[in-house]
Design an enzyme around this catalytic site. Sequence first.
Site, PDB file in Angstrom:
ATOM      1  N   SER A  26       0.760  -1.395  -0.047  1.00  0.00           N
ATOM      2  CA  SER A  26       0.143   0.023  -0.077  1.00  0.00           C
ATOM      3  C   SER A  26       0.894   1.451   0.070  1.00  0.00           C
ATOM      4  O   SER A  26       1.613   1.329   0.684  1.00  0.00           O
ATOM      5  CB  SER A  26      -0.845   0.145   1.229  1.00  0.00           C
ATOM      6  OG  SER A  26      -1.944  -0.966   1.165  1.00  0.00           O
ATOM      7  N   HIS A  59      -3.264  -0.342  -4.655  1.00  0.00           N
ATOM      8  CA  HIS A  59      -2.831  -1.140  -5.070  1.00  0.00           C
ATOM      9  C   HIS A  59      -3.227  -1.392  -6.734  1.00  0.00           C
ATOM     10  O   HIS A  59      -4.436  -1.440  -7.059  1.00  0.00           O
ATOM     11  CB  HIS A  59      -3.531  -2.555  -4.545  1.00  0.00           C
ATOM     12  CG  HIS A  59      -2.939  -2.840  -3.066  1.00  0.00           C
ATOM     13  ND1 HIS A  59      -2.131  -3.773  -2.659  1.00  0.00           N
ATOM     14  CD2 HIS A  59      -3.382  -2.229  -1.945  1.00  0.00           C
ATOM     15  CE1 HIS A  59      -1.704  -3.691  -1.587  1.00  0.00           C
ATOM     16  NE2 HIS A  59      -2.368  -2.821  -1.047  1.00  0.00           N
ATOM     17  N   HIS A  81      -5.780  -9.493  -0.929  1.00  0.00           N
ATOM     18  CA  HIS A  81      -5.636  -9.736   0.652  1.00  0.00           C
ATOM     19  C   HIS A  81      -6.997 -10.620   1.061  1.00  0.00           C
ATOM     20  O   HIS A  81      -8.082 -10.623   0.598  1.00  0.00           O
ATOM     21  CB  HIS A  81      -6.060  -7.992   1.414  1.00  0.00           C
ATOM     22  CG  HIS A  81      -4.961  -7.346   0.886  1.00  0.00           C
ATOM     23  ND1 HIS A  81      -5.024  -6.540   0.016  1.00  0.00           N
ATOM     24  CD2 HIS A  81      -3.795  -6.954   1.727  1.00  0.00           C
ATOM     25  CE1 HIS A  81      -3.956  -5.692  -0.135  1.00  0.00           C
ATOM     26  NE2 HIS A  81      -3.380  -5.941   1.155  1.00  0.00           N
ATOM     27  N   TYR A  83      -8.514 -10.219   3.578  1.00  0.00           N
ATOM     28  CA  TYR A  83      -9.864  -9.371   4.243  1.00  0.00           C
ATOM     29  C   TYR A  83     -10.676  -8.923   3.174  1.00  0.00           C
ATOM     30  O   TYR A  83     -11.926  -8.579   3.254  1.00  0.00           O
ATOM     31  CB  TYR A  83      -9.256  -8.265   4.868  1.00  0.00           C
ATOM     32  CG  TYR A  83      -8.713  -7.171   4.276  1.00  0.00           C
ATOM     33  CD1 TYR A  83      -9.042  -6.506   3.365  1.00  0.00           C
ATOM     34  CD2 TYR A  83      -7.254  -6.944   4.847  1.00  0.00           C
ATOM     35  CE1 TYR A  83      -8.586  -5.499   2.826  1.00  0.00           C
ATOM     36  CE2 TYR A  83      -6.390  -6.079   3.886  1.00  0.00           C
ATOM     37  CZ  TYR A  83      -7.203  -5.557   2.928  1.00  0.00           C
ATOM     38  OH  TYR A  83      -6.390  -4.408   2.272  1.00  0.00           O
ATOM     39  N   GLU A  84     -10.189  -9.211   1.908  1.00  0.00           N
ATOM     40  CA  GLU A  84     -11.173  -8.751   0.708  1.00  0.00           C
ATOM     41  C   GLU A  84     -12.087  -9.781   0.539  1.00  0.00           C
ATOM     42  O   GLU A  84     -13.230  -9.820  -0.342  1.00  0.00           O
ATOM     43  CB  GLU A  84     -10.367  -8.480  -0.286  1.00  0.00           C
ATOM     44  CG  GLU A  84      -9.274  -7.236  -0.413  1.00  0.00           C
ATOM     45  CD  GLU A  84      -8.600  -7.124  -1.678  1.00  0.00           C
ATOM     46  OE1 GLU A  84      -9.150  -6.414  -2.753  1.00  0.00           O
ATOM     47  OE2 GLU A  84      -7.422  -7.574  -1.643  1.00  0.00           O
ATOM     48  N   ALA A 111       2.770  -2.050   4.017  1.00  0.00           N
ATOM     49  CA  ALA A 111       2.589  -0.728   4.817  1.00  0.00           C
ATOM     50  C   ALA A 111       2.273  -1.353   6.227  1.00  0.00           C
ATOM     51  O   ALA A 111       1.473  -2.150   6.353  1.00  0.00           O
ATOM     52  CB  ALA A 111       1.410   0.291   4.540  1.00  0.00           C
ATOM     53  N   MET A 208      -1.689  -6.679   7.719  1.00  0.00           N
ATOM     54  CA  MET A 208      -2.571  -7.335   7.113  1.00  0.00           C
ATOM     55  C   MET A 208      -2.281  -8.082   5.864  1.00  0.00           C
ATOM     56  O   MET A 208      -3.099  -8.469   5.138  1.00  0.00           O
ATOM     57  CB  MET A 208      -4.073  -6.750   6.800  1.00  0.00           C
ATOM     58  CG  MET A 208      -4.362  -5.644   7.972  1.00  0.00           C
ATOM     59  SD  MET A 208      -5.806  -4.756   7.427  1.00  0.00           S
ATOM     60  CE  MET A 208      -5.895  -3.720   9.000  1.00  0.00           C
ATOM     61  N   SER A 209      -0.961  -8.429   5.634  1.00  0.00           N
ATOM     62  CA  SER A 209      -0.504  -9.239   4.429  1.00  0.00           C
ATOM     63  C   SER A 209       0.743  -9.899   4.736  1.00  0.00           C
ATOM     64  O   SER A 209       1.165 -10.305   5.876  1.00  0.00           O
ATOM     65  CB  SER A 209      -0.383  -8.241   3.429  1.00  0.00           C
ATOM     66  OG  SER A 209       0.834  -7.274   3.633  1.00  0.00           O
ATOM     67  N   ASN A 232       1.963   3.933  10.624  1.00  0.00           N
ATOM     68  CA  ASN A 232       1.153   4.585  11.556  1.00  0.00           C
ATOM     69  C   ASN A 232       1.822   4.165  12.715  1.00  0.00           C
ATOM     70  O   ASN A 232       2.110   3.057  12.742  1.00  0.00           O
ATOM     71  CB  ASN A 232      -0.211   4.591  11.410  1.00  0.00           C
ATOM     72  CG  ASN A 232      -0.711   3.053  11.463  1.00  0.00           C
ATOM     73  OD1 ASN A 232      -0.610   2.607  10.048  1.00  0.00           O
ATOM     74  ND2 ASN A 232      -0.878   2.459  12.236  1.00  0.00           N
ATOM     75  N   HIS A 244      -6.933   4.673   6.729  1.00  0.00           N
ATOM     76  CA  HIS A 244      -6.129   4.127   5.288  1.00  0.00           C
ATOM     77  C   HIS A 244      -5.483   5.339   4.700  1.00  0.00           C
ATOM     78  O   HIS A 244      -4.373   5.195   4.219  1.00  0.00           O
ATOM     79  CB  HIS A 244      -7.194   3.268   4.499  1.00  0.00           C
ATOM     80  CG  HIS A 244      -6.272   2.724   3.520  1.00  0.00           C
ATOM     81  ND1 HIS A 244      -5.210   1.637   3.788  1.00  0.00           N
ATOM     82  CD2 HIS A 244      -6.513   2.682   2.085  1.00  0.00           C
ATOM     83  CE1 HIS A 244      -4.434   1.168   2.550  1.00  0.00           C
ATOM     84  NE2 HIS A 244      -5.460   1.816   1.529  1.00  0.00           N
TER      85      HIS A 244
END
Length: 271
Positions: A26, A59, A81, A83-84, A111, A208-209, A232, A244
């Site tokens: 990201s 992306h 991902h 989560y998608e 990220a 998350m990846s 962050n 995000h």
Amino acid sequence: MPFTDALRTLKAKAPFVPDLAIVLGSGLGALADSPEARAGLSIPFTDLPGFPAPTVAGHGGKLVFCEFEGRKVALQAGRFHFYEGHPMPLVIAPMRLYGRLGTKAVLLTNAAGALNPTFGVGDLMALSDHINLFGTNPLIGPNVEPGPRFPDMTAVYDPAFRNHLQACATQLGQTLREGVYLGLTGPCYETPAEIRAFRLMGADAVGMSTVPEAIVARHEGMRVAGISCLCNMAAGILPQALTHQEVLEAGAAAAGRFEALVRAFVRSLPL
């Protein structure tokens, strides 16, 4: 193997077998639009059977085969991902394709949120290890030959690559953090209580990846390096809410240092 048709299509389209695949996370996708990338061959994800278009901002959704810093490289702009709602075989499909093409190594970037209070927003961190809290493992199911049924994960992130990253950062006058990445499904950001627990577990960053990709890349016999852009501070470390947009902005601010580090890494990569 799943995505056999995608592999057949990629073999027909790819102009060469890349020495290295670089997954751009990201806010870090600018390399896929570099002069070298524009001179190379771009293959949209949607040209590969079974590959959908990405749905997450930042992306790009393409593979770019190009000569990059003297090496044959595949730049992956974007990823799938968990989560998608994508099944795990799709999340890790690019790693399977690279392995079956004969790619020797992969550089995974992402990220991430910083858990280590000595780290700061915009820092780059070399991954030394990871903690898998996805609740599943990408190798569950029939073993994909010729990978081992029970692959060793003692050194997922190649120590020689990590040392090389540190040497490149030193040459560039950069400070490169090093630490443990903890992978979660998302898509919600973590609670302050979860972050406190993860810090006790020894994690330095959370995202998350990356973790499923790294596992499968090792299963395919590829050497792995990882870089997180700490976009962050994780929940509860600072008072403000997480967004995000903040991730994308921090990634953009760090893009110059990230690109310089990646270029130096590739230019003298000990493959």
